[in-house]
Scaffold this motif. Structure first.
Motif, mmCIF file in Angstrom:
data_model
loop_
_atom_site.group_PDB
_atom_site.id
_atom_site.type_symbol
_atom_site.label_atom_id
_atom_site.label_comp_id
_atom_site.label_asym_id
_atom_site.label_seq_id
_atom_site.Cartn_x
_atom_site.Cartn_y
_atom_site.Cartn_z
ATOM 1 N N SER A 55 0.866 -1.234 -0.186
ATOM 2 C CA SER A 55 -0.211 -0.085 -0.078
ATOM 3 C C SER A 55 0.790 1.189 -0.112
ATOM 4 C CB SER A 55 -0.923 0.020 1.281
ATOM 5 O OG SER A 55 -0.108 0.166 2.449
ATOM 6 N N LYS A 56 2.051 1.100 0.427
ATOM 7 C CA LYS A 56 3.103 2.522 0.185
ATOM 8 C C LYS A 56 2.915 2.986 -1.055
ATOM 9 C CE LYS A 56 6.136 1.001 4.142
ATOM 10 N NZ LYS A 56 7.233 0.736 4.473
ATOM 11 N N LYS A 57 3.237 2.342 -2.326
ATOM 12 C CA LYS A 57 3.132 2.791 -3.285
ATOM 13 C C LYS A 57 2.171 3.737 -3.754
ATOM 14 C CE LYS A 57 1.041 -1.142 -5.936
ATOM 15 N NZ LYS A 57 1.446 -1.996 -6.832
ATOM 16 N N THR A 60 8.712 15.498 -4.002
ATOM 17 C CA THR A 60 9.251 16.582 -3.413
ATOM 18 C C THR A 60 10.435 17.104 -4.210
ATOM 19 O OG1 THR A 60 10.821 15.342 -2.140
ATOM 20 C CG2 THR A 60 8.568 15.217 -1.021
ATOM 21 N N HIS A 61 11.151 18.209 -3.730
ATOM 22 C CA HIS A 61 12.250 18.661 -4.384
ATOM 23 C C HIS A 61 13.567 17.880 -4.120
ATOM 24 C CE1 HIS A 61 12.790 20.094 -0.328
ATOM 25 N NE2 HIS A 61 13.935 20.220 -0.387
ATOM 26 N N LYS A 62 13.555 16.962 -3.320
ATOM 27 C CA LYS A 62 14.612 16.015 -3.190
ATOM 28 C C LYS A 62 14.280 14.698 -3.846
ATOM 29 C CE LYS A 62 16.635 18.091 0.684
ATOM 30 N NZ LYS A 62 17.463 17.826 2.289
ATOM 31 N N GLY A 63 13.171 14.360 -4.382
ATOM 32 C CA GLY A 63 12.725 13.251 -4.930
ATOM 33 C C GLY A 63 11.574 12.551 -4.664
ATOM 34 N N MET A 64 11.119 11.556 -4.945
ATOM 35 C CA MET A 64 9.957 10.658 -4.635
ATOM 36 C C MET A 64 10.148 9.822 -3.337
ATOM 37 S SD MET A 64 8.463 9.922 -8.594
ATOM 38 C CE MET A 64 6.920 10.096 -7.933
ATOM 39 N N PHE A 65 8.951 10.050 -2.399
ATOM 40 C CA PHE A 65 9.013 9.315 -1.140
ATOM 41 C C PHE A 65 7.632 8.826 -0.945
ATOM 42 C CE2 PHE A 65 12.294 12.572 -0.751
ATOM 43 C CZ PHE A 65 13.406 11.956 -0.083
#
Length: 405
Positions: A14-16, A22-27
């Motif tokens: 479910s995390k996906k 964000t400006h630092k990448g995808m989390f």
């Protein structure tokens, strides 16, 4: 509970679905975040599953109600609930917990040994509402008006008249410094104005169907209008009659130094139909911004830095006429500026250019350092007198930081 949703861990599958960019990448979130449309249902299902089977326990999201027919039964049920929460790894917030209460307020009801009771604050509008006197008020009372909105909370409930000396300031215009219009004037103008006097009456007694274009700006805001001290308010802003609008427009443009501030400032205290257009029209009549009117001169902005000034062009031209090329060739002997103990100039040899105006020099002990062209001079000045290159004696070398590598 403490940080209710954040206590629910998400599985990898479910995390996906909770990925954020964000400006630092995808989390991805590791815990259930607030704002997800399915979060309340997921949390409710989790809580019901953890506490199922415990008698006399009700749970709605993070509000848990525990009871019992006797004090002993109540403590048993409470102990079971606390044990289940501990097993699930869920934490409670002590300041929100109430233990061994004879009555509690839960989901808008008062719960005690006699059962459920409506809260007094919830039924005040019904008890104190005046009887409907026309069809429009009856529809509002029955919730058939305003698209079945919360009609009861909008009924004009009579209020007790209190001593004005005990009341704080409610009208936002009272907080304006040196306001040229006071509430006494607004009250008199409202009573004399044909449109606002009707609006004031409709706010107190209920709105009929309105088709008059003069009333439409007020009719569309009728659910947000109120009346106080003979004045009409839209939210916390005072509705200004036509007699006072030109006075306030003049004050807003002359007193505030920011170009776009009058409109935002006015919205905090005042309102009337098409107010923004009136503010823009006031600026158009002068052709000047409020800041220029206040300072009586054009004001510089960041865009002025983009313009090449004539004075700067002249300075550049004069500099180019007198400037000499400062250049050294690889292998050329020189003195490099010394920032340690000893003489100011140390014999060195140019190894290579390290930039447009800097060089890597090699000392006699094999040490390499980088020096600016102002930090070196030719070792044999007589050999360079015929050239156009600029050199400096050691004592004229400026005190630049040592850069080593």
């Amino acid at each position: 509970m403490s940080h209710a949703y954040a206590q629910i861990l998400k599985d990898d599958e479910s995390k996906k679905y909770l990925t954020v960019n964000t400006h630092k990448g995808m989390f991805t979130y590791n815990r259930l975040p607030f704002g997800v449309s399915s979060a309340p249902a997921v949390f409710q299902r989790t809580m019901e599953g953890d506490l199922q089977g415990i008698p006399m326990v009700a749970v709605y999201l993070d509000d848990i109600l525990v009871s019992g027919a006797s004090k002993e039964e109540h403590l048993r049920n409470l102990n079971e609930v606390l044990g289940r929460l501990e097993e699930a790894g869920l934490r409670l917030k002590r300041s929100k917990c109430q233990m061994l209460q004879s009555e509690v307020f839960y989901l808008g009801h008062k719960v005690d040994a006699q059962g459920l009771h409506p809260m007094e604050a919830k039924v005040k509008a019904i008890r104190e509402a005046p009887p409907p006197s026309n069809v429009t008020e009856l529809k509002a009372y029955l919730g058939k008006d305003h698209s079945n909105a919360d009609a009861l909370s909008r009924l004009p409930v009579p209020e007790l008249v209190e001593d004005d000396s005990l009341q704080g300031q409610v009208l936002m215009i009272d907080h304006m410094d040196d306001a040229p219009v006071n509430m006494s004037q607004v009250r008199k103008w409202t009573a004399k104005d044909a449109t606002l006097s009707l609006v004031h009456s409709y706010v107190l007694n209920g709105w009929p169907e309105v088709r008059d274009p003069r009333l439409m700006p007020y009719y569309t805001r009728r659910l947000e209008l109120s009346a106080r001290d003979g004045c009409v308010l839209w939210g916390a802003r005072t509705v200004i009659p036509p007699q006072g609008r030109s006075i306030l427009l003049k004050m807003l443009h002359q007193s505030h130094p920011l170009k776009d501030a009058p409109s935002g400032l006015a919205r905090s205290y005042l309102w009337w139909p098409r107010m923004d257009e009136d503010i823009a029209k006031k600026k158009a009549t002068t052709g000047l911004s409020p800041a220029e009117m206040l300072m009586s001169r054009p004001l510089r902005s960041a865009y002025d830095l983009l313009k090449i000034q004539q004075k700067q062009l002249i300075q550049k031209e004069q500099h180019d006429k007198t400037a000499k090329l400062r250049q050294f060739m690889p292998g050329e002997a020189m003195y490099a500026r010394n920032y340690g103990l000893g003489p100011k100039g140390i014999p060195a040899t140019v190894e290579s250019p390290s930039g447009p105006v800097s060089y890597t020099v090699l000392l006699g002990n094999g040490q390499r350092m980088r020096r600016h062209v102002d930090q070196v001079r030719a070792r044999h000045p007589e050999a360079r007198q015929s050239s156009d290159r600029l050199v400096h004696p050691p004592e004229e070398l400026d005190n630049r930081p040592v850069e080593r590598r």
